[in-house]
Design a protein around this motif. Structure first.
Motif, PDB file in Angstrom:
ATOM      1  N   ALA A  15      -9.713   1.882  -1.448  1.00 54.22           N
ATOM      2  CA  ALA A  15      -8.335   1.450  -1.234  1.00 54.22           C
ATOM      3  C   ALA A  15      -7.522   2.562  -0.594  1.00 54.22           C
ATOM      4  CB  ALA A  15      -7.706   1.045  -2.553  1.00 54.22           C
ATOM      5  N   LEU A  16      -7.773   3.771  -1.072  1.00 54.03           N
ATOM      6  CA  LEU A  16      -7.034   4.904  -0.517  1.00 54.03           C
ATOM      7  C   LEU A  16      -7.367   5.088   0.952  1.00 54.03           C
ATOM      8  CD1 LEU A  16      -6.970   7.615  -3.300  1.00 54.03           C
ATOM      9  CD2 LEU A  16      -5.048   6.389  -2.269  1.00 54.03           C
ATOM     10  N   VAL A  17      -8.633   4.884   1.273  1.00 60.06           N
ATOM     11  CA  VAL A  17      -9.038   4.991   2.673  1.00 60.06           C
ATOM     12  C   VAL A  17      -8.309   3.940   3.489  1.00 60.06           C
ATOM     13  CG1 VAL A  17     -10.966   4.760   4.274  1.00 60.06           C
ATOM     14  CG2 VAL A  17     -11.266   6.012   2.126  1.00 60.06           C
ATOM     15  N   LEU A  18      -8.280   2.721   2.933  1.00 60.23           N
ATOM     16  CA  LEU A  18      -7.577   1.638   3.611  1.00 60.23           C
ATOM     17  C   LEU A  18      -6.121   2.017   3.854  1.00 60.23           C
ATOM     18  CD1 LEU A  18      -8.817  -1.630   1.857  1.00 60.23           C
ATOM     19  CD2 LEU A  18      -9.176  -0.943   4.227  1.00 60.23           C
ATOM     20  N   THR A  19      -5.524   2.595   2.806  1.00 66.76           N
ATOM     21  CA  THR A  19      -4.134   2.993   2.902  1.00 66.76           C
ATOM     22  C   THR A  19      -3.948   3.995   4.025  1.00 66.76           C
ATOM     23  OG1 THR A  19      -4.030   2.771   0.522  1.00 66.76           O
ATOM     24  CG2 THR A  19      -2.189   3.866   1.587  1.00 66.76           C
ATOM     25  N   ALA A  20      -4.849   4.974   4.017  1.00 68.98           N
ATOM     26  CA  ALA A  20      -4.725   6.035   5.000  1.00 68.98           C
ATOM     27  C   ALA A  20      -4.896   5.495   6.413  1.00 68.98           C
ATOM     28  CB  ALA A  20      -5.767   7.114   4.714  1.00 68.98           C
ATOM     29  N   CYS A  21      -5.821   4.539   6.556  1.00 66.08           N
ATOM     30  CA  CYS A  21      -6.052   3.983   7.875  1.00 66.08           C
ATOM     31  C   CYS A  21      -4.946   3.006   8.262  1.00 66.08           C
ATOM     32  CB  CYS A  21      -7.384   3.222   7.922  1.00 66.08           C
ATOM     33  SG  CYS A  21      -8.777   4.258   7.539  1.00 66.08           S
ATOM     34  N   GLY A  22      -4.167   2.607   7.298  1.00 68.43           N
ATOM     35  CA  GLY A  22      -3.145   1.619   7.573  1.00 68.43           C
ATOM     36  C   GLY A  22      -3.771   0.263   7.782  1.00 68.43           C
ATOM     37  N   GLY A 143      -1.992  -3.649   1.302  1.00 69.57           N
ATOM     38  CA  GLY A 143      -2.924  -4.155   0.323  1.00 69.57           C
ATOM     39  C   GLY A 143      -2.961  -3.380  -0.969  1.00 69.57           C
ATOM     40  N   GLN A 144      -2.218  -2.296  -1.042  1.00 67.51           N
ATOM     41  CA  GLN A 144      -2.217  -1.469  -2.241  1.00 67.51           C
ATOM     42  C   GLN A 144      -0.958  -1.767  -3.071  1.00 67.51           C
ATOM     43  OE1 GLN A 144      -4.309   0.856  -3.823  1.00 67.51           O
ATOM     44  NE2 GLN A 144      -2.672   0.552  -5.323  1.00 67.51           N
ATOM     45  N   ALA A 145      -1.159  -2.072  -4.350  1.00 67.15           N
ATOM     46  CA  ALA A 145      -0.013  -2.353  -5.219  1.00 67.15           C
ATOM     47  C   ALA A 145       0.672  -1.057  -5.639  1.00 67.15           C
ATOM     48  CB  ALA A 145      -0.467  -3.117  -6.447  1.00 67.15           C
ATOM     49  N   TYR A 146       1.996  -1.088  -5.632  1.00 67.77           N
ATOM     50  CA  TYR A 146       2.787   0.044  -6.121  1.00 67.77           C
ATOM     51  C   TYR A 146       3.686  -0.374  -7.276  1.00 67.77           C
ATOM     52  CZ  TYR A 146       1.493   2.993  -2.162  1.00 67.77           C
ATOM     53  OH  TYR A 146       0.798   3.745  -1.267  1.00 67.77           O
ATOM     54  N   GLY A 147       3.686  -1.681  -7.555  1.00 72.09           N
ATOM     55  CA  GLY A 147       4.593  -2.144  -8.602  1.00 72.09           C
ATOM     56  C   GLY A 147       3.961  -3.218  -9.459  1.00 72.09           C
ATOM     57  N   VAL A 148       4.417  -3.278 -10.706  1.00 69.89           N
ATOM     58  CA  VAL A 148       4.016  -4.336 -11.621  1.00 69.89           C
ATOM     59  C   VAL A 148       5.243  -5.205 -11.853  1.00 69.89           C
ATOM     60  CG1 VAL A 148       3.270  -4.858 -13.966  1.00 69.89           C
ATOM     61  CG2 VAL A 148       2.246  -2.953 -12.719  1.00 69.89           C
ATOM     62  N   PRO A 149       5.184  -6.491 -11.438  1.00 72.81           N
ATOM     63  CA  PRO A 149       6.393  -7.319 -11.470  1.00 72.81           C
ATOM     64  C   PRO A 149       6.954  -7.522 -12.868  1.00 72.81           C
ATOM     65  CG  PRO A 149       4.449  -8.605 -10.880  1.00 72.81           C
ATOM     66  CD  PRO A 149       4.035  -7.183 -10.872  1.00 72.81           C
TER      67      PRO A 149
END
Lengths: 388, 299
Positions: A15-22, A143-149
């Motif tokens: 996921a982090l890789v995905l984040t980094a790649c955008g 695609g990366q969650a930063y919050g819990v609703p």
């Protein structure tokens, strides 16, 4: 989406890789550059403390006492009055968690103030979370969650029926200079209110080409600002303090204006009614977000899990007066059912007409790539020139 | 009529000299100990924090994250002059502060003369109590009380309804009325004290020379109480200029300098800091004018 989230969180590194790649996998069609921050893999020993920046009514002894008993984490809430105050407080680095609304969340994510979340560690984040609050742009980036609703609510049009007679079906009563209630109109006193002007312009001036009220290029922002300046001449009072807004309606200084269902209820008078006008509206969707410098991340994860359970999430929703994120709570009792109905908790058709508060950023969140959109700082500068 | 024999000397200077004279050289160290806490308080907490606030005025804000970035720019000051909303707000605040000061003077002078020279002792005590009583209540309490009075379904409109008129509602004039109400004691008390110190035989002398009451007030009383009026006006002027809650609670959509600082403090701290120079500049100019008039020497 439901299937995707567990997969994503089990391969946190990926996921982090995905984040980094955008990489664009979120389904909200956007990839945004964000700082690379580590994500928790496991929840360890609770630290015994938890410092939360929250909206009034989100952290109350009625449910923190039990949490402290279960986990040993003593909860220290710090109530903030506005999203901007929340951002400022989170940047002091003294807090672990924040109950961020959408107009704060992107600023926090892009600023590296909050960490990506491992939703696998939050067992209560399940299929019970209403679909309208999952993977939305204000708390899920690339695609990366930063919050819990936590919950959501619409910005509705409140009116004094004794004065208006019938229900206004359009926001025009708060925008047009010839409003019959000129001088008795209230508006929300924050830059994010520019989006409400944009929502109105979407129906009244389609030639501007606004497709998302949070993606305004310079011309579109200027049109919204003009509309707000026109509104300024019919405003009785702006509100940011909920108690003052209630007083303004009850005291007769305000007849129509933007409001929340809970504020209407708190007036305690039958003559105050609310409606969702035909143009649609904006709304606030709140989520727990974890500080990137949290001193007590384990307690924070335990808290996010604890408050996502149907029971506790329902308690928060009733105390604050909003639609809960956990839809399962609605079936727990008759009162819960009535509450969910009043706040349209599981009514996605209703919330389809609501544009969730989102921090405007330079990258147009409506997907346009041929123009630069105005960012929150532009909105802030514009907002401060409206009231002069 | 009994005449007051002596006008008391202004106390501050005399006292300072006494303290200095009584301090032996060996006690210098003691004096140092005595002065260190207040000096540290003044330098670190007061001037220090003010300095850091003001230096922010020259810093930037990152447009993407809205974070403050140290650096040097004058753009924040330029915006005060070039953004019409900012400039009009600054001028509006100045006019409000001047109006409050003017109204406070107009109300305080006759009241002080009546209290000090005409009223019976019980009446004088009652009036003194009435003026100071609001000072004992919290600022917010008074403000909310004014909001309740001026609200649409409030006390004032109820009172005026039989006459077919209604109050001003929430707007700039309500702000001026409320600010005058809040800061009036700061004008009334020094003016009253000053009028009390005028010997009664001055009034007799003035009358003997054929001056009517108006002329006596204009040529005898006003020049004598001018320092007190100026002292009071420094309070009413600067307190009004810096206020923002009044505009927020009873101002409707009225903005003052404080409103701009308050809404910028989270959104754009450098602009807020730059804007906090505005009231400082106004007050400095005010004090300079007052000094030019020679009023400060007699404070």
């Amino acid at each position: 989406m439901k299937k995707f989230l567990p997969v994503l969180s089990t391969v946190a590194a990926a996921a982090l890789v995905l984040t980094a790649c955008g990489g664009d996998t979120s389904g909200n069609g956007l990839s945004i550059e964000v700082p690379e921050l580590p994500m928790m893999e496991t929840v360890g020993e609770p630290e015994g403390q938890l410092n939360i920046v929250n909206w009034s009514g989100f952290v109350e002894p009625a449910w923190t006492d039990k949490f402290t008993e279960e986990t040993g984490c003593v909860v220290n809430p710090r109530v903030a009055g506005t999203s901007d105050e929340m951002v400022t407080l989170m940047r002091t680095g003294q807090y672990d968690l924040v109950s961020a609304s959408g107009d704060a969340s992107l600023r926090l994510i892009v600023g590296g103030d909050v960490s990506p979340l491992n939703l696998d560690l939050i067992r209560n984040f399940s299929d019970d979370i209403v679909p309208g609050m999952k993977g939305q742009i204000y708390d899920t980036i690339n695609g990366q969650a930063y919050g819990v609703p936590i919950g959501r609510g619409a910005n509705i049009l409140q009116y004094d029926e004794e004065v208006t007679g019938t229900a206004p079906d359009s926001w025009s009563v708060v925008w047009e200079a010839d409003s019959p209630y000129a001088g008795k109109v209230t508006a929300y006193d924050a830059p994010i209110y520019i989006a409400d002007a944009a929502v109105y312009l979407m129906s009244t001036k389609p030639e501007l080409g606004i497709t998302n009220p949070y993606a305004l290029d310079e011309t579109q922002l200027a049109a919204a600002v003009d509309l707000l300046k026109q509104q300024n001449s019919i405003i009785g009072e702006y509100w940011s303090d909920p108690a003052a807004q209630i007083g303004s309606f009850v005291g007769g200084n305000t007849v129509v204006g933007t409001s929340w269902e809970i504020l209407r209820k708190l007036t305690g008078e039958e003559k105050f009614k609310s409606t969702l006008p035909k143009e649609g509206s904006t709304g606030w969707y709140d989520a727990w977000m974890l500080s990137s410098t949290a001193a007590n991340p384990n307690c924070a994860y335990l808290w996010m899990d604890y408050t996502s359970s149907a029971e506790v999430n329902g308690q928060i929703a009733t105390t604050f007066g909003m639609a809960p994120a956990n839809g399962a709570w609605c079936d727990t009792s008759e009162e819960a059912k009535a509450h969910c109905e009043q706040y349209h908790a599981t009514d996605e058709v209703y919330f389809d007409q609501i544009w969730p508060w989102t921090t405007p950023i330079e990258q147009c969140v409506d997907g346009r790539t041929d123009v630069k959109c105005t960012n929150f700082q532009d909105w802030t500068d514009a907002w401060l020139t409206i009231k002069g | 009529m009994t005449s007051v024999l002596q006008v008391p000397e202004p106390p501050t200077q005399a006292k300072a000299q006494v303290v200095a004279a009584r301090t032996p050289r060996q006690n210098r160290r003691g004096l140092l100990w005595l002065l260190t806490p207040p000096a540290a308080w003044l330098l670190v907490l007061y001037i220090g924090s003010l300095f850091f606030l003001l230096i922010t005025a020259f810093w930037f804000i990152n447009p993407f994250t809205s974070k403050v970035v140290p650096g040097f720019t004058l753009e924040n000051f330029v915006s005060i002059l070039t953004v019409p909303a900012y400039l009009t707000t600054a001028i509006r605040s100045l006019l409000i502060a001047l109006a409050v000061t003017f109204i406070a003077i107009v109300l305080a002078v006759p009241l002080a003369i009546y209290m000090a020279k005409i009223a019976s002792p019980p009446m004088r005590a009652f009036l003194a109590l009435s003026i100071t009583l609001p000072l004992w209540a919290g600022y917010l309490v008074k403000l909310i009380a004014m909001r309740v009075v001026f609200t649409e379904n409030g006390f004032l409109n109820w009172l005026l309804a039989p006459f077919g008129i209604s109050g001003p509602g929430f707007n700039t004039s309500t702000v001026i009325i409320t600010l005058t109400y809040l800061w009036f004691p700061f004008m009334a008390l020094p003016v009253y004290t000053a009028v009390r110190q005028i010997p009664n035989n001055y009034f007799d002398a003035s009358a003997d020379l054929g001056a009517n009451s108006w002329r006596t007030i204009r040529t005898v009383v006003l020049p004598l109480i001018k320092p007190a009026i100026i002292a009071g006006s420094v309070f009413t002027f600067s307190l009004s200029l810096g206020d923002y809650l009044v505009a927020r609670f009873v101002g409707g959509s009225t903005q003052m300098i404080g409103s701009i600082i308050a809404s910028n403090i989270n959104l754009n701290p450098p602009v807020a800091a730059a804007f906090s120079f505005v009231p400082i500049a106004f007050v400095l100019v005010y004090l300079w004018v007052v000094r030019k008039m020679g009023a400060l020497e007699r404070l």
